[in-house]
Motif scaffolding. Structure first.
Motif: not given
Length: 258
Positions: A100, A156-158, A161, A198, A200, A202-203, A213, A215
């Motif tokens: 994270e 791609y929603e994020y 990070f 990664i 994050d 929240n993806v 998105n 994802n």
């Protein structure tokens, strides 16, 4: 340090897709993220299956597992767990580490960094924060880079990070932050296996929102797409090859003129 890195001097890739059924294991701890989100996602994909595993990693049999999700570790990986990861990679497995942003789980990121170093993956997490709040990376704006793992991923929603740094060897950035310089997703071939990274969680929040998105495509690619570096001759070998070709050319011209 144990290094299982295959040294291959190449940026070229042979891209292939594994159409066979894939098996995922989901393992780790997170502060406020339900690992069943990942587990249920892969179980919901046609032809694929997923199992959430517990306990120490070395107590689990990873035979036949195509993708291991290793999320934010609540405590340091043991030597046995690190050796289990290395053994798994040596069979061609792929590990997806999820951290994270640096203001949220810096200790967990540091533990992932220790594992990356042990395994020989040439990338690290920097404990800072980039792109607070939700954002949409797109291929058009240059954030989504070309790679077999991002094939078909255009949006791609994020959210916030921690940037990935120290990429070297054949480690490759897959996506960038809105500044087009901070790396938010990367991939590295490690021996016969590979590592995805990664920072994050929240993806996964809106992975089901496929109308907005891609994802879901990204994370299915992570299971099914493969990349194989193509070896390139060392500079010295290329020079010798060039001299050989020149010699052949001179010989041919002499034969023609004789």
């Amino acid at each position: 340090m144990n290094t299982f890195k295959t040294v291959i001097c190449s940026a070229a890739l042979i891209i292939s897709t594994n159409a066979s059924a894939g098996l995922v294991n989901v393992w780790g701890e997170t502060r406020d993220f339900d690992l069943n989100i990942i587990n249920n996602f892969y179980n919901g994909l046609s032809g694929h299956s997923s199992v959430r595993i517990g306990g120490t990693l070395d107590a689990n049999d990873l035979t036949g597992v195509d993708l291991l999700w290793a999320t934010q570790p609540a405590d340091a990986y043991t030597g046995a767990e690190l050796n289990s990861m290395a053994s798994y990679l040596s069979t061609g497995g792929r590990i997806a580490f999820m951290g994270e942003h640096g203001s949220y789980t810096p200790a967990e990121n540091d533990r992932i960094n220790t594992a990356l170093t042990f395994l020989g993956a040439e990338m690290q997490i920097q404990n800072s924060i980039v792109d607070g709040g939700f954002h949409m990376a797109t291929r058009v704006n240059g954030q989504i880079l070309n790679h077999s793992l991002t094939a078909g991923v255009n949006r791609y929603e994020y959210a916030a990070f921690a940037p990935l740094v120290s990429l070297s060897g054949d480690a490759q950035a897959l996506m960038l932050g809105s500044d087009l310089s901070s790396v938010m997703m990367a991939f590295d071939n490690v021996g016969a296996g590979s590592v995805f990274l990664i920072t994050d969680q929240n993806v996964w929040d809106r992975v089901a929102n496929t109308g907005n998105n891609d994802n879901a495509i990204m994370f299915e690619n992570l299971l099914s797409a493969s990349t194989v570096p193509t070896p390139v001759a060392a500079p010295g070998a290329l020079a010798l090859l060039g001299l050989g070709l020149v010699g052949l050319g001179l010989t041919r011209r002499k034969s023609v003129s004789a």
